[in-house]
Scaffold this motif. Structure first.
Motif, mmCIF file in Angstrom:
data_model
loop_
_atom_site.group_PDB
_atom_site.id
_atom_site.type_symbol
_atom_site.label_atom_id
_atom_site.label_comp_id
_atom_site.label_asym_id
_atom_site.label_seq_id
_atom_site.Cartn_x
_atom_site.Cartn_y
_atom_site.Cartn_z
ATOM 1 N N ILE A 1 -19.408 -22.317 -49.870
ATOM 2 C CA ILE A 1 -20.121 -23.314 -49.053
ATOM 3 C C ILE A 1 -19.593 -23.370 -47.617
ATOM 4 C CG2 ILE A 1 -18.720 -25.336 -49.757
ATOM 5 C CD1 ILE A 1 -22.519 -25.351 -49.118
ATOM 6 N N THR A 2 -18.307 -23.123 -47.393
ATOM 7 C CA THR A 2 -17.774 -23.272 -46.029
ATOM 8 C C THR A 2 -17.851 -21.971 -45.230
ATOM 9 O OG1 THR A 2 -15.531 -22.780 -46.800
ATOM 10 C CG2 THR A 2 -16.147 -25.095 -46.648
ATOM 11 N N SER A 3 -18.181 -20.861 -45.891
ATOM 12 C CA SER A 3 -18.176 -19.609 -45.156
ATOM 13 C C SER A 3 -19.293 -18.643 -45.582
ATOM 14 C CB SER A 3 -16.808 -18.934 -45.337
ATOM 15 O OG SER A 3 -16.764 -17.694 -44.688
ATOM 16 N N VAL B 52 -22.209 -18.911 -47.576
ATOM 17 C CA VAL B 52 -23.603 -19.323 -47.368
ATOM 18 C C VAL B 52 -23.916 -19.527 -45.876
ATOM 19 C CG1 VAL B 52 -25.323 -21.136 -47.832
ATOM 20 C CG2 VAL B 52 -24.010 -20.127 -49.721
ATOM 21 N N PRO B 53 -23.030 -20.137 -45.092
ATOM 22 C CA PRO B 53 -23.298 -20.187 -43.646
ATOM 23 C C PRO B 53 -23.538 -18.796 -43.038
ATOM 24 C CG PRO B 53 -21.553 -21.738 -44.172
ATOM 25 C CD PRO B 53 -21.871 -20.989 -45.454
#
Ligand code: NAP
Ligand code: NAP
Lengths: 311, 311
Positions: free
Chosen positions: A187-189, A191-192
């Motif tokens: 989520i923090t890397s 998917v971005p």
């Protein structure tokens, strides 16, 4: 704790490997540095930059006699590297890595490592969109987190030594299980990065809007996405292939939320939009307070020269 | 062309209005500046910052005697503003705006403007995530594009005068139909904002990953998205409500492409991933060459102090 390694072997000397070489030299936490890279060309660049004391294209040669080995290659190359270095590893050596995915790397490497070494996987959460040995710099890890994902039965002294190594670069260290790491980073890397790559791809294929228009008017927000969509394709292909489940799970949540926003726009539901848009500010504030982001508007772009080419 | 306006009226004095006031003063292209804002508090801040020569909360009072009027309020407030200023506008005045959506603003404002004024809608493609009169600065528009969307029957002399006004701030000016503007900005600005707001919202709601983890490990890519997701909620609600069709159209393309990527990850199709990830780099290069982005890695964040709080 006074920690010092006699010989550090870096397998792979790109952005991350070369930043470790520079930070290790500067901090004095290692004696010698042995550098390996797959291509002779990259080894030559490392030599020209004087990143280490010994240079080779042979991974086994590089790790011989090293008490610390850090594998700094794309996630998908870790099994081959482990197979190549396994037989040459010194008794009691500490073996680590920097890969952006952890459970898959453990599955790839563990079977090829002899019982007489300590394997402590790691991931420094720091980077830029550039790659190769020339892109690295000693300050990359300062005030950034490095996540260690040792197995429950790992040797605690080895974990403590690796922690001290990263702390010597100004990093903060946290431990967690590999599977949890992979979920947090999804989520923090991951998917971005995926959605940044995706929107840049979408913008490149429109019939209604030209490429030239996309480039000229990018300052409206789009350009922020192009930075992470300029990251290394090999590295990111390997991340998605090796963290498939967590990425698909987080992407499913993203899609559910996006569908709800889409519906709010279609129905003209301004309250739902406003409510979300007002909430998300708090997260940025938290990241700035956690020391993980600059406070200046526009990332401080405006503090660079007015002419962006001077930057 | 030597252009000079005697009296500029700014209706709304937030980030954009106050940047115009500062740039206009510095460039010498206007004589007097009259400033209006809805709340007395904002008017007082503008007065304290010495942004103009006359201050009021009354839009009609502000535009009286002005030969250039620029409306700098959220898109959804433009109809009320036009209704309020219409009867007070001077003969031959040039009326413009800065709204991020154009067709809707024209539909809102045009009916309330008297036939004796020239209406030339505009959108400076420049901004930051901050708002209010204190966030503005004179250099905001330098090397950025300003898009004019005059009607086909618009007075060409009025269009030329507005072009000269923006060029005096160092901006580049382009003309296009309002509908095309709304399509271009949907992909270069509106959808990027929507997906940034969305992923920050998704990350805030997970059970598996804590808020504190999201903040600590944001340097892996997530923090880039939080910048635009920290933009003003009112402004962005109005953008989505007023550019609904183009946004939904571009979002549909984004979703189609994302579904294909999702499938590639599920099937382990590394070639498809690599191919897209390699292509998207070229776009960033183009944006840097177009002078719309800084070249430094990480937006030059690293060139700010090592301690992000110093930035
Ligand atoms: N970039 C980031 O932002 C970042 C952040 C945190 C962690 N990481 C992780 O760090 C690792 C390295 O990333 P990086 O950014 O440093 O990459 P990089 O700059 O592209 O360097 C990659 C290095 O790995 C070598 N290599 C590439 N493919 C290989 C293969 N198939 N077999 C053996 N060696 C190979 C390269 O050798 P040659 O040049 O000789 O071919 C080079 O030495 C990756 O696992 C990545 O997930 C990256
Ligand atoms: N921010 C950007 O990055 C950017 C870039 C390009 C274009 N734009 C466009 O510029 C316009 C202004 O944006 P901004 O960033 O300058 O906003 P801002 O900093 O939030 O300032 C908004 C101004 O509009 C006034 N206002 C707010 N709601 C109003 C209402 N319902 N009726 C009358 N006045 C109202 C505010 O008055 P009070 O403070 O007195 O309440 C203030 O003077 C928007 O149309 C936006 O689409 C923004």
């Amino acid at each position: 704790m006074e920690v010092k390694f006699e010989r550090l072997a870096l397998i792979g000397i790109g952005l991350i490997g070369s930043s470790i070489a520079r930070a290790a030299r500067r901090s004095g936490i290692v004696g010698e540095i042995a550098i390996q890279s797959r291509r002779a060309e990259t080894v030559e660049t490392a030599r020209r930059l004087a990143l280490g004391d010994a240079y080779t294209t042979d991974p086994a040669e590089a790790v011989r006699g090293a008490d610390l080995v850090i594998v700094c290659v794309p996630v998908g190359a870790c099994e081959d590297v482990a197979r190549a270095i396994g037989p040459a590893l010194a008794e009691g050596a500490l073996v680590s890595d920097v890969g952006s995915v952890k459970a898959s790397i453990i599955r790839q490497m563990q079977p090829h490592l002899p019982a007489h070494v300590h394997f402590v996987p790691a991931h420094p959460v720091a980077g830029t969109e550039h790659s190769g040995p020339e892109a690295g710099f000693a300050e990359l890890f300062r005030n950034r987190w490095c996540i260690l994902t040792p197995a429950p039965e790992a040797d605690r002294a080895a974990v403590a030594r690796l922690r001290a190594f990263w702390e010597a670069f100004g990093a903060y260290v946290e431990e967690m299980p590999a599977e949890h790491h992979d979920m947090v980073l999804a989520i923090t890397s991951h998917v971005p990065h995926l959605i940044a790559y995706n929107i840049v791809g979408t913008a490149a294929h429109l019939e209604e809007v030209t490429q030239s228009e996309v480039m000229k008017f990018a300052a409206g927000g789009f350009r922020d996405f192009t930075r992470i969509a300029a990251s290394d394709p090999t590295m990111w292909r390997d991340v998605f292939l090796n963290n498939r489940e967590a990425v698909l799970e987080m992407l499913a949540r993203f899609n559910e939320d996006l569908t709800a926003l889409q519906r709010a726009i279609r129905w003209g539901d301004g309250d739902t939009l406003f409510e979300l848009f007002a909430r998300t500010r708090a997260i940025r504030r938290g990241i700035i307070e956690a020391g993980q982001e600059v406070e200046a508007p526009d990332f401080g772009r405006g503090q660079l020269a007015a002419d962006p080419h001077k930057a």
